[in-house]
Design a protein around this motif. Sequence first.
Motif, PDB file in Angstrom:
ATOM      1  N   UNK A  62       0.867  -1.174   0.000  1.00  0.00           N
ATOM      2  CA  UNK A  62       0.000   0.000   0.000  1.00  0.00           C
ATOM      3  C   UNK A  62       0.901   1.220   0.000  1.00  0.00           C
ATOM      4  N   UNK A  63       0.631   2.191  -0.858  1.00  0.00           N
ATOM      5  CA  UNK A  63       1.441   3.413  -0.886  1.00  0.00           C
ATOM      6  C   UNK A  63       0.528   4.630  -0.928  1.00  0.00           C
ATOM      7  N   UNK A  64       0.844   5.648  -0.102  1.00  0.00           N
ATOM      8  CA  UNK A  64       0.023   6.845  -0.102  1.00  0.00           C
ATOM      9  C   UNK A  64       0.557   7.927   0.815  1.00  0.00           C
ATOM     10  N   UNK A  65      -0.100   9.106   0.813  1.00  0.00           N
ATOM     11  CA  UNK A  65       0.420  10.272   1.534  1.00  0.00           C
ATOM     12  C   UNK A  65      -0.317  10.623   2.820  1.00  0.00           C
ATOM     13  N   UNK A  66      -1.194   9.730   3.313  1.00  0.00           N
ATOM     14  CA  UNK A  66      -2.085  10.114   4.410  1.00  0.00           C
ATOM     15  C   UNK A  66      -1.669   9.556   5.768  1.00  0.00           C
ATOM     16  N   UNK A  90       4.820   5.418   3.027  1.00  0.00           N
ATOM     17  CA  UNK A  90       4.400   6.814   2.910  1.00  0.00           C
ATOM     18  C   UNK A  90       5.068   7.467   1.704  1.00  0.00           C
ATOM     19  N   UNK A  91       4.264   8.170   0.901  1.00  0.00           N
ATOM     20  CA  UNK A  91       4.788   8.884  -0.260  1.00  0.00           C
ATOM     21  C   UNK A  91       5.881   9.857   0.157  1.00  0.00           C
ATOM     22  N   UNK A 100      10.233  16.128  -1.301  1.00  0.00           N
ATOM     23  CA  UNK A 100       9.159  17.101  -1.464  1.00  0.00           C
ATOM     24  C   UNK A 100       7.944  16.393  -2.038  1.00  0.00           C
ATOM     25  N   UNK A 101       6.801  16.562  -1.379  1.00  0.00           N
ATOM     26  CA  UNK A 101       5.568  15.960  -1.866  1.00  0.00           C
ATOM     27  C   UNK A 101       5.024  16.771  -3.037  1.00  0.00           C
ATOM     28  N   UNK A 102       4.964  16.136  -4.197  1.00  0.00           N
ATOM     29  CA  UNK A 102       4.341  16.699  -5.383  1.00  0.00           C
ATOM     30  C   UNK A 102       3.257  15.718  -5.811  1.00  0.00           C
ATOM     31  N   UNK A 109       7.851   6.378 -10.465  1.00  0.00           N
ATOM     32  CA  UNK A 109       9.241   5.936 -10.211  1.00  0.00           C
ATOM     33  C   UNK A 109       9.386   5.381  -8.808  1.00  0.00           C
ATOM     34  N   UNK A 110       8.708   5.982  -7.822  1.00  0.00           N
ATOM     35  CA  UNK A 110       8.823   5.483  -6.456  1.00  0.00           C
ATOM     36  C   UNK A 110       8.127   4.135  -6.292  1.00  0.00           C
ATOM     37  N   UNK A 111       7.027   3.939  -7.007  1.00  0.00           N
ATOM     38  CA  UNK A 111       6.333   2.659  -6.930  1.00  0.00           C
ATOM     39  C   UNK A 111       7.153   1.532  -7.531  1.00  0.00           C
TER      40      UNK A 111
END
Length: 558
Positions: A62-66, A90-91, A100-102, A109-111
């Motif tokens: 699972x990947x995300x920014x929350x 975490x993103x 930096x969160x964009x 690329x991160x996935x």
Amino acid sequence: MTTFRQRLTRVMDGRSRKGAELGPYAVEIEKDLRVPMDDGIELLADLYRPIGADGSLPTIVIRGPYGRSGSLGGAARVLAYEGFTVLFVSSRGTWGSPGVFQPQVDEQRDGIATHRWTRAQPWFTGRLATFGESYMGYTQWAVAGKMQRDEPENAPEAYVLQITMADFGAITWNNGAFALRNSLGWTRMMDRMDRGGLALLGMLFPDPKLEKAFDVLPLSAGDSAAIGRQISWYQDWVRHEDLGDEYWTKQSHTGSVPDVTAPVFMLTGWYDIFTPWQLRTYRQLVEAGNAPFLTIGPWGHISSGKAAPAHRDSVAFLKSVFADEPWDRPAPVRAFQTGTDVWHDLPEWPPPAVTSQSWLLGAEGTVGQNAVPPGSTRYTYDPDEPTPAVGGPSLLPDTDPVDNAEHEKRSDVVTFRSSALSTPLELAGEPVAHIRVRSSAPSFDVFVRITDVGPDGRSMTVCDGVRRIGSVGTRATDPDADADGFREVSLPLWPTFHHFAAGHRLGIQISSGAHPRYARNPGTGEAAFDAVSTIVAQQEVAHGGLQGSRIDLPVWSR
């Protein structure tokens, strides 16, 4: 031996899923693992492992920014209770992950780096799946097609995609209209998450600064008004009004959807913000020969009622794919029909036996299948007193259908009604409105809503849609005006599966906005980033004859 805290956490996880039966395993959590990216950044992740599981089930990413705790951590735990090993990342730029969160920009690329790294870990169980909703669904789409095409040996072997889509630009500028409430509201939420602490409580209560910011012009000043400073991504969203800009195209993964060959389960709701695009990606996969399983319920984006069925269907899907466990699902698609509140098991979506019927708008506010004499209806749209949004999909807690009866008394809203239906009318699919309209303003919006008008006079929302004309982002695709200045504006409405009972009437509502769900159109045609001047628009909708307006309805004849 489980601790009291672990037992309490399990109880709370079950309650948040409306009593869904949870798996038998206790869970151990290893926090703050460091996942290296190709540029040297190390993202933070938590690893959830089921104690005593035999490792036959896949590892889920699972990947995300929350964040990785709270209800989101619960999503990982309930999968681990079932025997899945879960890595929650975490993103970059969020929740301890450096960089930096964009939004959207770095997820592909991160996935890819995350999946490669995961497969090399000693705790990896040998097979890989991905899971998540909303942004955590987008992160799946970001890698799915590309990895299956370019490096299938590292690609996920199944996907669980809930209330999500593959191209967030398409919802941000929906047919040229800026989704202000969602975009600025989400930006405000992410800023408060970034500051953490008590700021998180602010998301639970009304925010007067945000409400005032919705009315600020130009749109590029909205973040400063709501938050007190500019937010880089919000500035980018408003600046890049044309979805053909590279800013958006490099974030869109719609084109790679047909490359996905692994099994897919999708879940959405009729009132979710992503529904049209999610069902279109479903059709892309069907037409590519990889038909997903699909559940569509009576839910909005954050409806609590979807948690239990989402958990049950997701686990059943994954265990059927990876453990050959039978899934007692009689058909690939399960859809909730509004109007009857009945679930239907269907071979695909839209179901077979759906045909398009044209219903014509007529004089004196009528709509029907019979030809009507030509004419027109006029109204005035004032962007300084914009037509308000009434209900509709959003990130708010309550997105259930609303009564439009009072709203339709406004002078800037025109309505059309069929006669009482002698037999039921069932819609299953995506209605398309074709509205012949002319405006005194260089730029204008057409907002169309279908309603179910009951014998008691209530006019309940079924679905709606919007299309902007004359803007920076739409000029290349705007329909040409005829010699009299009329344009035929075609716009798809939200998908629906609705039963109009005999004795009810089909309602059609036309206006030029739904603010702040969509930012008001100032009318000048200037770039939204800078536009501050407004123009009052005189609008005229043609109906009847060959020059009239119509709604093409997807009628289900079973």
